[in-house]
Design an enzyme around this catalytic site. Sequence first.
Site, PDB file in Angstrom:
ATOM      1  CE  LYS A 273      20.202   0.861 129.220  1.00  0.00           C
ATOM      2  NZ  LYS A 273      20.000   1.295 127.824  1.00  0.00           N
ATOM      3  NE  ARG A 347      14.732  10.515 124.930  1.00  0.00           N
ATOM      4  CZ  ARG A 347      14.639   9.849 123.781  1.00  0.00           C
ATOM      5  NH1 ARG A 347      13.548   9.972 123.028  1.00  0.00           N
ATOM      6  NH2 ARG A 347      15.609   9.068 123.365  1.00  0.00           N
TER       7      ARG A 347
HETATM    8  N1  BES Z   1      21.984   5.484 128.446  1.00  0.00           N
HETATM    9  C1  BES Z   1      21.334   5.028 127.276  1.00  0.00           C
HETATM   10  C2  BES Z   1      22.112   5.331 125.992  1.00  0.00           C
HETATM   11  C3  BES Z   1      23.396   4.576 125.816  1.00  0.00           C
HETATM   12  C4  BES Z   1      23.414   3.364 125.154  1.00  0.00           C
HETATM   13  C5  BES Z   1      24.593   5.110 126.241  1.00  0.00           C
HETATM   14  C6  BES Z   1      24.602   2.690 124.970  1.00  0.00           C
HETATM   15  C7  BES Z   1      25.777   4.443 126.049  1.00  0.00           C
HETATM   16  C8  BES Z   1      25.786   3.230 125.411  1.00  0.00           C
HETATM   17  C9  BES Z   1      19.975   5.708 127.152  1.00  0.00           C
HETATM   18  O1  BES Z   1      19.345   6.012 128.337  1.00  0.00           O
HETATM   19  C10 BES Z   1      19.079   4.729 126.449  1.00  0.00           C
HETATM   20  O2  BES Z   1      18.818   3.700 127.003  1.00  0.00           O
HETATM   21  N2  BES Z   1      18.649   5.092 125.250  1.00  0.00           N
HETATM   22  C11 BES Z   1      17.795   4.265 124.488  1.00  0.00           C
HETATM   23  C12 BES Z   1      16.764   5.168 123.878  1.00  0.00           C
HETATM   24  C13 BES Z   1      15.633   4.441 123.223  1.00  0.00           C
HETATM   25  C14 BES Z   1      14.808   3.700 124.236  1.00  0.00           C
HETATM   26  C15 BES Z   1      14.801   5.465 122.485  1.00  0.00           C
HETATM   27  C16 BES Z   1      18.616   3.569 123.414  1.00  0.00           C
HETATM   28  O3  BES Z   1      19.572   4.164 122.896  1.00  0.00           O
HETATM   29  O4  BES Z   1      18.340   2.421 123.139  1.00  0.00           O
HETATM   30 MN    MN Z   2      18.195   4.405 129.114  1.00  0.00          MN
END
Ligand code: BES
Ligand code: MN
Length: 496
Positions: A273, A347
Amino acid sequence: MTSYTVRKANPEKIRVDVVVAGLVDDGGTPRIAPGGEGIADAYGKSFGPLLSTLGARGKAGEVTKVSTAGTLKSPLLVLVGLGPADRVDTAGVRAAAGAAARAVSNASSVGLALPAADAEHVRAVLEGYRLGGYAFTRYKSSTDTAAPAEVVVLSDAAKTKAVAEAVEAVDPVVRAVALVRDWVNTPPGDLTPPTFAEAVGAVVKETRSKVKVNVLDEKALEAGGYGGLLGVGRGSDSPPRLVELSYRPRGAKAHLALVGKGITYDSGGLSIKPGGSMTTMKMDMAGAASVVAATLAIAELGLPIKVTALAPMAENMISGSATRPGDVLEIYGGKTVEVLNTDAEGRLVLADALVRAAESKPDVIVDVATLTGACMVALGDRIAGLLGNDEELIADVEAAAQRAGERVWPLPIPAEMTEKVRTNSKVADLAQHNAERWGGTLYAAAFLQEFAADQRWAHLDIAGPAYNEKGAYGHVPTGGTGHSVATLIELARSLA
Ligand code: BES
Ligand code: MN
Ligand code: ZN
């Protein structure tokens, strides 16, 4: 320790440091809300002009402090806005009570003269007040506020059986929500999968809960074939855990299985990230915290329902041993998954836990997860997405959330998403990540659906409401919110 009591009394006559009353917006004119009438009477004709001078409108979230100078027996009056007069509901009362709690933080005794004519409203006042006053101070060297010693809720229904029952149910709910907030707010270095799992065991012990705990460590996970959890956790120095709670009361009416995402920190892994998106990712275990706390509360309330809670815990980190985009994992039960983005880790750990949950053939499975940023794009940061494979269950969860004062909104799992999940990988059974970005919440849910087998299943995506990055509002503080715990408890109540 604060004592909470419900009493029938006149707000203008009780002697406390602060009296709190509601103010509604009656077509542009502020008017005192039911429960506080005696206050307006005590002020008489001067009340309207006084409110107008103070700029009070009765808008939701508004707080006005008035020195009473002998008009009431108490020296300070705090007026909290309830919004439009024709739309005052328990959610509004809960929110106003929460705002009141933050406005009276230096008083030693408080009288709440908010709308509390029946048990549901008394519950909203107490829950809202106690949840709104939450503060996380464990890491502060000093704090300058002390909770009041005495809080009195004024209600004409004080002596009724319904109110007594409502009051009794408040405590377990409030403590469950606070437990989730504490865990979510704890820095990620202090809440790794092993320490989180230990903390769960410690709470069960301290509270002498009837809930049984079983923890699978990395060796047990290896032996059991939990490829999702192991794959996500392998880049971290802190190994994954699967915590399983079971509550087995006599005379149980149904069996509820709960599954919660427990990523104690989400760096994104190799699909890392950006720095700014990482700062709040200690909250990525909110779902696990919710299902654990809800199970403890359900047991404490003695609800006649079997509960199995599964909390898969892992830290999504980056290192020479981390899972790579392109790797294939074998989920518990045998399905293979091609990992295409290591940041879609939730997931993967949920898949293991869902298969395990489905094995015991419960009546209902509900999972809770901070799963997708896309859900925040869709619904903002105060409303959870609600998806699943059973319309009746989805309606039950929606109704439970409504009663609990938490906001959820239904989203679909379209067949074309399932089709993509099943066909997008050239090497494995399923593709973990969609090639295009649209509908990320729906794709993630379609992926999870593959592991719920033929069980009735609902999924709450709490990426938005689990954590409040902004200022406190209503009964919701800044930081961890505890969203969904009250809904799960309420759902258990309705199934029991
Ligand atoms: N934990 C995150 C989702 C999240 C984002 C929670 C912001 C709270 C605030 C999750 O693991 C994630 O990183 N999801 C990705 C999925 C994508 C790579 C398909 C996302 O939402 O960008
Ligand atoms: Mn994530
Ligand atoms: Zn995550």
